[in-house]
Design an enzyme around this catalytic site. Structure first.
Site, PDB file in Angstrom:
ATOM      1  N   TYR A  13      -3.877   7.579  -7.510  1.00 54.35           N
ATOM      2  CA  TYR A  13      -2.971   6.639  -6.844  1.00 54.35           C
ATOM      3  C   TYR A  13      -3.396   6.405  -5.396  1.00 54.35           C
ATOM      4  O   TYR A  13      -3.525   5.267  -4.936  1.00 54.35           O
ATOM      5  CB  TYR A  13      -1.550   7.188  -6.896  1.00 54.35           C
ATOM      6  CG  TYR A  13      -0.517   6.346  -6.201  1.00 54.35           C
ATOM      7  CD1 TYR A  13      -0.047   5.165  -6.765  1.00 54.35           C
ATOM      8  CD2 TYR A  13       0.013   6.737  -4.965  1.00 54.35           C
ATOM      9  CE1 TYR A  13       0.912   4.389  -6.135  1.00 54.35           C
ATOM     10  CE2 TYR A  13       0.976   5.971  -4.321  1.00 54.35           C
ATOM     11  CZ  TYR A  13       1.424   4.797  -4.912  1.00 54.35           C
ATOM     12  OH  TYR A  13       2.373   4.034  -4.280  1.00 54.35           O
ATOM     13  N   SER A  45       0.841  -1.192   0.000  1.00 57.48           N
ATOM     14  CA  SER A  45       0.000   0.000   0.000  1.00 57.48           C
ATOM     15  C   SER A  45       0.882   1.251   0.000  1.00 57.48           C
ATOM     16  O   SER A  45       1.986   1.240  -0.539  1.00 57.48           O
ATOM     17  CB  SER A  45      -0.939  -0.030   1.208  1.00 57.48           C
ATOM     18  OG  SER A  45      -1.856   1.033   1.164  1.00 57.48           O
ATOM     19  N   LYS A  97      -4.834   2.923  -3.593  1.00 58.25           N
ATOM     20  CA  LYS A  97      -4.212   2.269  -2.443  1.00 58.25           C
ATOM     21  C   LYS A  97      -5.202   2.147  -1.280  1.00 58.25           C
ATOM     22  O   LYS A  97      -5.180   1.151  -0.538  1.00 58.25           O
ATOM     23  CB  LYS A  97      -2.969   3.043  -2.008  1.00 58.25           C
ATOM     24  CG  LYS A  97      -1.823   2.992  -3.001  1.00 58.25           C
ATOM     25  CD  LYS A  97      -1.337   1.580  -3.245  1.00 58.25           C
ATOM     26  CE  LYS A  97      -0.083   1.535  -4.097  1.00 58.25           C
ATOM     27  NZ  LYS A  97       0.403   0.160  -4.353  1.00 58.25           N
TER      28      LYS A  97
END
Length: 260
Positions: free
Chosen positions: A156, A142, A160
């Site tokens: 992004y 992560s 995650k």
């Protein structure tokens, strides 16, 4: 690393950075773990195959391209070669698109989610049946961006965050599999170079200085630091108490899996 029984692991993003560090950690273990290593290009993984010919199978291609069926091929390769699957380490991903929400094209977000989320879910789906049999493990790489906002990193960071929640969902749905999400910290990788040299203009001045300063002042982690923790979590120790958790690589609760 302790002399645990040799395991069979599928590892994505294995050609560089954290993924390559994970691969070397597992392959050099006295237990001689077996790996299906994955990245976009075959050439990037050849050295691993040459160095550990009896322990490595290589599978190259774009995981976000569903027509290639790399998710199924990876699991089938592990099973046909070694007869089992003990762990899946989802370590691939892209920072793109690095754009403010006001400026981004929806298609760019869809592509980013395909690379970071959709491909991960597809691979996990394929791995679930053999991981049930082995009481296996899923490790998700992560990011701190999952819980912090950075200018231009919306796609992004959101991706995650999805992986973190996926660990919770899998813990509820698949009690025989241990799923853990790990924040590796700020590591001296190719992605960090891209942040400084390619994406800096799309970021805030504060964030540009943060990442430039970490490189300048020697504040970046070595890939082997979080990579070692992720590798050990995949094959070593009793991880039952960590199911569904999102933890930093250096969390005190992971002391058992940190540098020995």
């Amino acid at each position: 690393m302790a002399n645990e029984e040799g395991k069979v692991v599928v590892l994505t993003g294995a050609s560089r950075g954290i993924g390559l560090a994970i691969a070397h950690m597992l392959l050099s273990s006295p237990s001689s773990h077996k790996l299906v290593v994955m990245s976009r290009t075959h050439e990037a993984l050849d050295q691993l195959h040459y160095q550990y010919p009896s322990q490595v199978e290589v599978l190259a291609g774009d995981l976000s391209n569903a027509s290639l069926k790399l998710n199924e091929k990876a699991v089938e390769l592990a099973l046909s070669r070694w007869g089992r699957l003990d762990a899946l380490i989802v370590n691939h991903g892209t920072l793109q698109p690095v754009k403010r929400i006001a400026n981004v094209d929806l298609a760019e977000w869809e592509a980013g989610f395909g690379a970071n989320v959709g491909s991960a879910v597809a691979l996990i789906q394929a791995a679930i049946p053999p991981l049930r049999k082995s009481n296996g493990r899923i490790l998700l790489t992560s990011s701190g961006a999952a819980v912090s906002g950075y200018v231009g990193w919306g796609c992004y960071g959101a991706g995650k965050a999805v992986l973190n929640h996926l660990a919770l969902t899998l813990t509820a749905e698949e009690p025989d599999i241990t799923t853990i999400s790990i924040r590796p910290g700020v590591v001296d990788t190719e992605m960090q170079r891209e942040i400084r040299e390619v994406h800096a203009e799309a970021m805030s001045e504060k964030d540009r200085e943060k990442f430039a300063g970490l490189k300048r002042d020697g504040g970046l982690l070595k890939a082997e630091q979080p990579g070692g923790v992720i590798a050990r979590l995949a094959v070593q120790g009793d991880v039952g108490g960590l199911k569904g958790k999102f933890l930093s690589w250096n969390d005190e609760g992971l002391a058992e899996w940190q540098e020995e």
